[in-house]
Structure formats: structure tokens, C-alpha cells
Design a protein around this motif. Structure first.
Motif, PDB file in Angstrom:
ATOM      1  N   GLN A  81       0.843  -1.186   0.000  1.00  0.00           N
ATOM      2  CA  GLN A  81       0.000   0.000   0.000  1.00  0.00           C
ATOM      3  C   GLN A  81       0.881   1.240   0.000  1.00  0.00           C
ATOM      4  O   GLN A  81       1.659   1.460   0.935  1.00  0.00           O
ATOM      5  CB  GLN A  81      -0.923  -0.017   1.215  1.00  0.00           C
ATOM      6  N   GLN A  87       2.895   6.402  -5.033  1.00  0.00           N
ATOM      7  CA  GLN A  87       2.082   6.237  -6.238  1.00  0.00           C
ATOM      8  C   GLN A  87       2.678   7.043  -7.389  1.00  0.00           C
ATOM      9  O   GLN A  87       2.718   6.576  -8.540  1.00  0.00           O
ATOM     10  CB  GLN A  87       0.651   6.689  -5.965  1.00  0.00           C
ATOM     11  N   PRO A 112      -9.093   4.147  -3.098  1.00  0.00           N
ATOM     12  CA  PRO A 112      -8.008   3.801  -2.173  1.00  0.00           C
ATOM     13  C   PRO A 112      -8.328   2.540  -1.382  1.00  0.00           C
ATOM     14  O   PRO A 112      -9.494   2.263  -1.078  1.00  0.00           O
ATOM     15  CB  PRO A 112      -7.930   5.031  -1.255  1.00  0.00           C
ATOM     16  N   GLU A 124      -4.475   9.059   0.989  1.00  0.00           N
ATOM     17  CA  GLU A 124      -5.031   7.857   0.367  1.00  0.00           C
ATOM     18  C   GLU A 124      -3.917   6.914  -0.072  1.00  0.00           C
ATOM     19  O   GLU A 124      -2.934   7.338  -0.675  1.00  0.00           O
ATOM     20  CB  GLU A 124      -5.892   8.232  -0.845  1.00  0.00           C
ATOM     21  N   ARG A 126      -2.877   3.377  -2.228  1.00  0.00           N
ATOM     22  CA  ARG A 126      -3.243   2.441  -3.290  1.00  0.00           C
ATOM     23  C   ARG A 126      -2.104   1.445  -3.483  1.00  0.00           C
ATOM     24  O   ARG A 126      -0.953   1.751  -3.181  1.00  0.00           O
ATOM     25  CB  ARG A 126      -3.542   3.169  -4.596  1.00  0.00           C
ATOM     26  N   GLN A 130      -3.034  -2.028  -8.224  1.00  0.00           N
ATOM     27  CA  GLN A 130      -4.106  -1.135  -8.657  1.00  0.00           C
ATOM     28  C   GLN A 130      -3.606  -0.155  -9.715  1.00  0.00           C
ATOM     29  O   GLN A 130      -4.274   0.104 -10.717  1.00  0.00           O
ATOM     30  CB  GLN A 130      -4.645  -0.341  -7.461  1.00  0.00           C
TER      31      GLN A 130
END
Length: 211
Positions: A81, A87, A112, A124, A126, A130
Motif C-alpha cells: 500500500q 504512487q 483507495p 489515500e 493504493r 491497482q
């Protein structure tokens, strides 16, 4: 996993666990097998299986196709995560872009998996899986503007037309020798719109290629 004649065969659930990609992405890759060269399946005990060694070789090549060389980081734990900065590193964009997506998400931007409540804002998280699925989804529009999605996620008419032409060019390259109507039918099935619409897009794509 099944072992047949000394070779491992994986069903879709096995591939999900093996690759870290979700079922939606793997189903789409199988659906588009004529264009992307996905290995054939073999039915074992009434369930589709794929030769794991051949699938791994194909998948490695698929992940290294040219558009992925524009900055996408495909390494790391798919299930980790990541906060916004992480990200951004995966997508090869400025961290501010991820912040913009929170307020104005682009098409198909994933929800998220975890939200951290900070004193003045939320953060958030991810997973890499994803983000990879989002990049691989043609609907996301990733790559239509210099390898990066637009900040607002809302395409103008010109951007939509350019994206369709790009898809037509890719399909023509992947299906050499196929008639325009056949390629148009494949594109219509994948991306919506009518076959006639895609025939017009293919004609435009061929004109641009000749210029």
C-alpha cells in the motif's frame, strides 16, 4: 496449479496469485489475445489453464512494450500500500498530480485501499497492482498526452479522437493483413462505439500513417 508431463499449468486464480494482477486485468488480456499474443489455454478438469512457463515469458514481454518504457515502475510488491508519493514514483509523475487526482480523478482511477486521517487532510493509499491495472486500462487514457494522463481526466473532442486513432494504429499493427471491417469489429467490442465509427477511425489512422 496442475502438473502435466512435467509442466506447470495455472488457472486464472493461480495467475492472479502468481502475477499480483487482478482478475479484471487478466480477463481483459485473455479477451484481447488476438491482438496481444496471449498464450492459448488448455482445459483441465473443465477449467481453463495456461502453461505457466510460456505465460511468464509472454507476460514479461507484454509488460515491456514501448508505452511502459515511458516511466512506469513495474517492480516491487504488487500488494504494497503506497502513499501519494509512492504512487507518483510508480507512475512517473509529479506527486502533485496524485493530489489533483483526489479532487478531480481521471477515468477509472482506483479507489483507495486505505485512507489515513491526518490533522488537516487525508492521505489515500493504493497498491502497485491497482496502479498497474489502471495504466493498462485503455479507458484510463494514460499515454494520450506525451505518456501522461491529463490533469483533469476530462478529454476534449480532439483528445478523444487522437486516443481512438492511437488505438486503431495499435490494432492495425497487431493484426496485419486483417480487413478494416474485422479490425473495426474488434475495436468496437473492446472499446464501444459502432463498427462504422471504428472503420472511419481506421481510415483516418491509415491516412496519417501515409503522411
Amino acid at each position: 496449479m496442475k502438473t502435466v508431463d512435467g509442466r506447470q499449468w495455472a488457472n486464472r486464480e493461480d495467475l492472479i496469485e502468481h502475477s499480483g494482477y487482478g482478475g479484471t486485468t487478466l480477463k481483459r488480456l485473455w479477451r484481447d489475445r488476438r491482438a496481444n499474443g496471449h498464450p492459448d489455454a488448455r482445459e483441465i478438469d473443465g477449467v481453463m489453464h495456461w502453461d505457466l512457463e510460456k505465460w511468464d515469458e509472454w507476460f514479461a514481454q507484454h509488460r515491456e512494450r514501448p508505452r511502459d518504457l515511458s516511466g512506469i515502475d513495474r517492480s516491487g510488491d504488487p500488494d504494497e500500500q503506497l502513499p501519494p508519493a509512492g504512487q507518483a514514483r510508480v507512475l512517473g509523475v509529479d506527486p502533485a498530480r496524485i493530489t489533483q487526482y483526489t479532487k478531480n480523478p481521471p477515468p477509472e482511477w482506483p479507489d483507495p485501499v486505505h485512507v489515513e486521517e491526518l490533522r488537516t487532510r487525508t492521505r489515500e493509499y493504493r497498491t502497485r497492482a491497482q496502479l498497474w491495472e489502471w495504466v493498462d486500462n485503455p479507458v484510463s487514457g494514460f499515454g494520450t498526452k506525451g505518456g501522461r494522463p491529463s490533469g483533469s481526466g476530462v478529454k476534449t473532442g480532439e483528445e478523444k479522437a487522437a486516443a481512438r486513432i492511437r488505438l486503431a494504429v495499435e490494432a492495425l499493427a497487431a493484426m496485419p493483413g486483417r480487413k478494416a471491417g474485422e479490425v473495426a469489429a474488434v475495436l468496437a467490442e473492446r472499446h464501444g462505439q459502432s463498427v462504422d465509427t471504428w472503420k472511419r477511425v481506421i481510415t483516418q489512422a491509415r491516412k496519417q500513417a501515409q503522411q
